[in-house]
Design an enzyme around this catalytic site. Structure first.
Site, mmCIF file in Angstrom:
data_model
loop_
_atom_site.group_PDB
_atom_site.id
_atom_site.type_symbol
_atom_site.label_atom_id
_atom_site.label_comp_id
_atom_site.label_asym_id
_atom_site.label_seq_id
_atom_site.Cartn_x
_atom_site.Cartn_y
_atom_site.Cartn_z
ATOM 1 C CB ALA A 60 7.565 1.205 -12.988
ATOM 2 C CG ASP A 61 2.403 -3.176 -11.591
ATOM 3 O OD1 ASP A 61 1.923 -2.488 -10.669
ATOM 4 O OD2 ASP A 61 1.878 -4.228 -11.997
ATOM 5 C CD1 TRP A 62 2.815 1.314 -5.833
ATOM 6 C CD2 TRP A 62 2.498 1.547 -8.030
ATOM 7 N NE1 TRP A 62 2.329 2.589 -6.070
ATOM 8 C CE2 TRP A 62 2.132 2.758 -7.402
ATOM 9 C CE3 TRP A 62 2.400 1.453 -9.412
ATOM 10 C CZ2 TRP A 62 1.662 3.867 -8.104
ATOM 11 C CZ3 TRP A 62 1.939 2.550 -10.119
ATOM 12 C CH2 TRP A 62 1.580 3.741 -9.479
ATOM 13 N N GLY A 63 6.774 -1.797 -7.667
ATOM 14 C CA GLY A 63 7.758 -2.834 -7.389
ATOM 15 C C GLY A 63 8.306 -3.503 -8.630
ATOM 16 N N GLY A 64 8.029 -2.925 -9.792
ATOM 17 C CA GLY A 64 8.433 -3.564 -11.042
ATOM 18 C C GLY A 64 9.793 -3.136 -11.563
#
Length: 736
Positions: free
Chosen positions: A263-267
């Site tokens: 996951a992208d950070w905060g995704g």
């Protein structure tokens, strides 16, 4: 540090015990990987599995110390290895040995059109990551250049899916040759920064498969990339990081991807969607990437305690969890548990040379009226250098690709070192763009505070320009918010900080004016006819000034070409012609497959500079285009050959481009599409034969009704060009 030492101690203990008895299957690298995965999985507790699917710090996730399975350590890329931050904070860890070599931005790499340079880039970057004990690089980025206002275009590889796919494969192979995983991003349709966490992208299947997916498919099927990062945006109403259509239907089922989805950070936004829709590793939840964060945040991640509670309550099973662990273990066995991977190296002279070579090959000569370039310093003894970008550090800023570089040679410094006492260089700032030099705790050390007024700065620039023999204006964009930077899109195509007006005034006082555009994006150039020489200088990293000086002075023959179209005005770009950028909560890609040069040719709109375009200090002759056959079947291949000759007075390289045109199709198709390219280095008078071999894949389009690629029988043309707008020769052939 103690945590890492403990993990290492446990792993060594397991290996020592194993050496005395029987080595456990999962630690025995002579056994098949899938057998090792199943053995390790069978020995893990539920809690150990849950721990592995989410972060334990800003950039790491747990292993299983009890079993000697190491942690995963991520690092931002794709242009250099990010400096260390504290365990639970974005604040700098203040190490004194984490200053990297900054490589050119990926727009500059793609502009080399040289797969060997891409391999060198990936290998060098992988060596730096390996030395720093990172096993995953969060890059490269290969989202398509849809609009010149996308703030993150500088991290990507242009508007053409074929070119991006061809260039990303050797980059990934180079990185992974070090036992470090590339994590290709952002999958998929991440083509804007405005409302990037919430915007729902509406796109037809033809555009999805023909434009926005091919580079990712090449990364998976040709480069065997070991990790893929989901995107922030939504597609079909689902977040990219837990999107079943993208991650399950396409990535896993259609492409047979066997690596880890990160996951992208905060995704991540939903536990059950993350469980069932294909996500393997959750990072960055409960943080906005800059200020939020708590030491207990990791237990609250969607795939942490909430996931564990659902399993314990019987609401969900463990089948999906086991599949995630298999993918993560496969990643670990390929990286941290590969005992044969090389050691790596960091901040070396060898990497600096690689960065410089890539930068030199990526610089694009856009205009050179009356051969003003290369600069003849025997003729031009007084050189005025004007513009903030001649001195401003560009490795700091721009978002997650911001770097703590070991050094950065500015354009002014590069010119001064190259010219020495052979000519006089006088500098004037000309305008104030961004005096700051601090991003995410990395400080450039520059003090660009300016107390003079804009009028005073302009008058100083005009005065030294009038008195000079030649003027180098080094301007463009920077990595501030609303320019080339993550998190915000640009507000306009125009140059910021009043540069257009200043350039026009400079052209009036000195006709020998060279404009060097530092940017990762196209910009409007309303003064283009007034300026005799224009160079696209990109963000070139540590060796920026050296590379620019080498090209401007003629030590290196320019050989880069554009990987995206420069429109004259914003309305000439397809997304903006349809008023379909950036949208609100939704954005519809109304232009469909007609992105970049495909749109300009369909609508007969002349660009400022076309896709594939770039000049040279020498000249090339194309001749004798042939095909080995004129009719092929779907099982055949066809080979085209031609002769390319250096007819000028300098050694140099030319990028020969193959485009294919479908003369008559049942569905709308672009006038032509790039399907091959070759960068050919030639000495003065030398000639070489260039060949391209294609099969039905190069003739196919995606039929959305049948959900498959179709190569229709009929007539085709192969077009050989020096750019998309400069076709040198054509040849007809047909598919039975």
């Amino acid at each position: 540090m103690l945590h890492k030492l403990f993990t290492a101690f446990i792993m060594l203990s397991v290996l020592n015990i194993s050496a005395q008895k029987t080595l456990p299957i999962y630690l025995d690298d002579t056994k098949p990987t899938e057998q090792r995965i199943e053995d390790a999985l069978s020995k893990m507790t539920l809690e150990e599995k849950i721990a592995m699917v989410h972060a334990q710090s800003k950039f790491s996730s747990p292993g299983v110390p009890r079993l000697g399975i190491p942690e995963n350590w991520m690092t931002d890329g794709p242009h250099g290895i990010r400096p260390e931050v504290k365990w639970d904070e974005w604040q700098q860890a203040e190490w004194t040995n984490d200053s990297c070599i900054a490589f050119p931005a990926l727009t500059a790499l793609s502009a080399t059109w040289n797969k060997n340079m891409s391999l060198l880039y990936g290998k060098s970057l992988g060596e730096e990551a390996r030395y720093r004990n990172k096993n995953v690089i969060l890059g490269p980025g290969i989202n398509i250049y849809r609009s010149p206002l996308n703030g993150r275009n500088f991290e990507y590889m242009g508007e053409d899916p074929f070119l991006a796919g061809e260039m990303v494969v050797p980059y990934i192979e180079g990185v992974q040759s070090n036992g470090v995983a590339a994590c290709v991003k952002h999958f998929a349709l991440n083509n804007q920064e405005t409302n990037r966490h919430g915007v729902n992208v509406i796109v037809d299947d033809r555009a999805l498969y023909e434009i926005y997916l091919p580079a990712f498919k090449a990364a998976v099927q040709k480069a065997n990339v070991w990790a893929v990062m989901g995107s922030y945006n939504k597609y079909k109403g689902l977040q990219g990081c837990h999107n079943s259509f993208l991650l399950q239907d396409i990535l896993r089922k259609e492409w047979s991807f066997d690596g880890a989805v990160v996951a992208d950070w905060g995704g991540v936004h939903n536990t059950k969607e993350s469980i069932y829709n294909g996500l393997d590793m959750e990072f960055g939840t409960w943080t906005d990437g800059l200020t939020w964060g708590a030491s207990n945040a990791y237990d609250n991640y969607y795939m942490a305690k909430p996931y564990l509670d659902l399993i314990k309550s019987g609401e969900v099973g463990t089948k999906e969890l086991d599949e995630k662990i298999r993918n993560i273990l496969r990643l670990i066995f390929r990286t941290n548990m590969d005992r044969n991977r090389p050691w790596g190296s960091f901040g070396t002279a060898e990497h600096a040379v690689a960065a410089r070579n890539i930068a030199e090959e990526g610089i694009v000569l856009l205009k050179n009226k009356e051969a003003l370039l290369p600069l003849d310093i025997k003729k031009y003894k007084k050189i005025a250098v004007i513009g903030e970008n001649a001195i401003k550090m560009m490795t700091v800023g721009g978002g997650s690709s911001s770097l703590k570089a070991r050094y950065e040679i500015s354009p002014l410094q590069g010119l001064q070192e190259r010219i020495g006492a052979e000519a006089e260089i006088i500098y004037a700032r000309g305008y104030v763009g961004d005096a700051s030099g601090n991003y995410n705790g990395v400080v450039s050390g520059q003090n660009l505070t300016e107390n003079r007024s804009a009028e005073e700065l302009k008058n100083e620039a005009l005065k030294i320009a009038k008195d000079a023999d030649v003027v180098l204006f080094i301007g463009g964009l920077n990595k501030s918010d609303f320019q080339d930077s993550e998190g915000n899109d640009r507000k306009e195509l125009e140059l910021p900080y009043g540069q257009n007006e200043l350039i026009s005034e400079l052209a009036k006082v000195n006709k020998n004016l060279v404009y060097v555009n530092i940017s990762g994006n196209a910009v409007a150039m309303p003064w283009e006819k007034e300026v005799p020489a224009i160079v696209q200088g990109w963000f070139l990293g540590s060796e920026s000034g050296s590379a620019l000086a080498a090209v401007l002075l003629g030590d290196v023959n320019p050989s880069g070409k554009l990987t995206f179209t420069f429109p004259v005005a914003l309305k000439d770009n397809a997304a903006h012609a349809y008023k379909a950028f950036p949208g609100g909560d939704e954005v519809t890609y109304k232009e469909s497959i007609f992105v970049g040069y495909r749109w300009h040719e369909k609508e007969k709109i002349k660009p400022l500079f076309p896709f594939g375009y770039g000049l040279s200090y020498t000249s090339f002759q194309y001749s004798d285009l042939k095909a080995d056959k004129t009719k092929i079947t779907p099982n055949d291949k066809i080979t085209f050959s031609l002769t390319i000759k250096n007819t000028g007075k300098r050694d140099g390289a030319e990028i020969v481009q193959l485009y294919i045109s479908d003369v008559k199709s049942s569905l709308p198709r672009p006038i032509k599409e790039l399907k091959g390219f070759d960068k050919v280095f030639l000495k003065v008078g030398e000639e070489k034969t260039v060949t391209f071999t294609i099969d039905k894949e190069a003739l196919s389009f995606f039929n959305d009704k049948e959900h498959q690629w179709i190569a229709e029988p009929g007539d085709f043309q192969a077009l050989i060009g020096a750019s998309s707008a400069d076709i040198k020769a054509k040849i007809n052939f047909s598919l039975k």
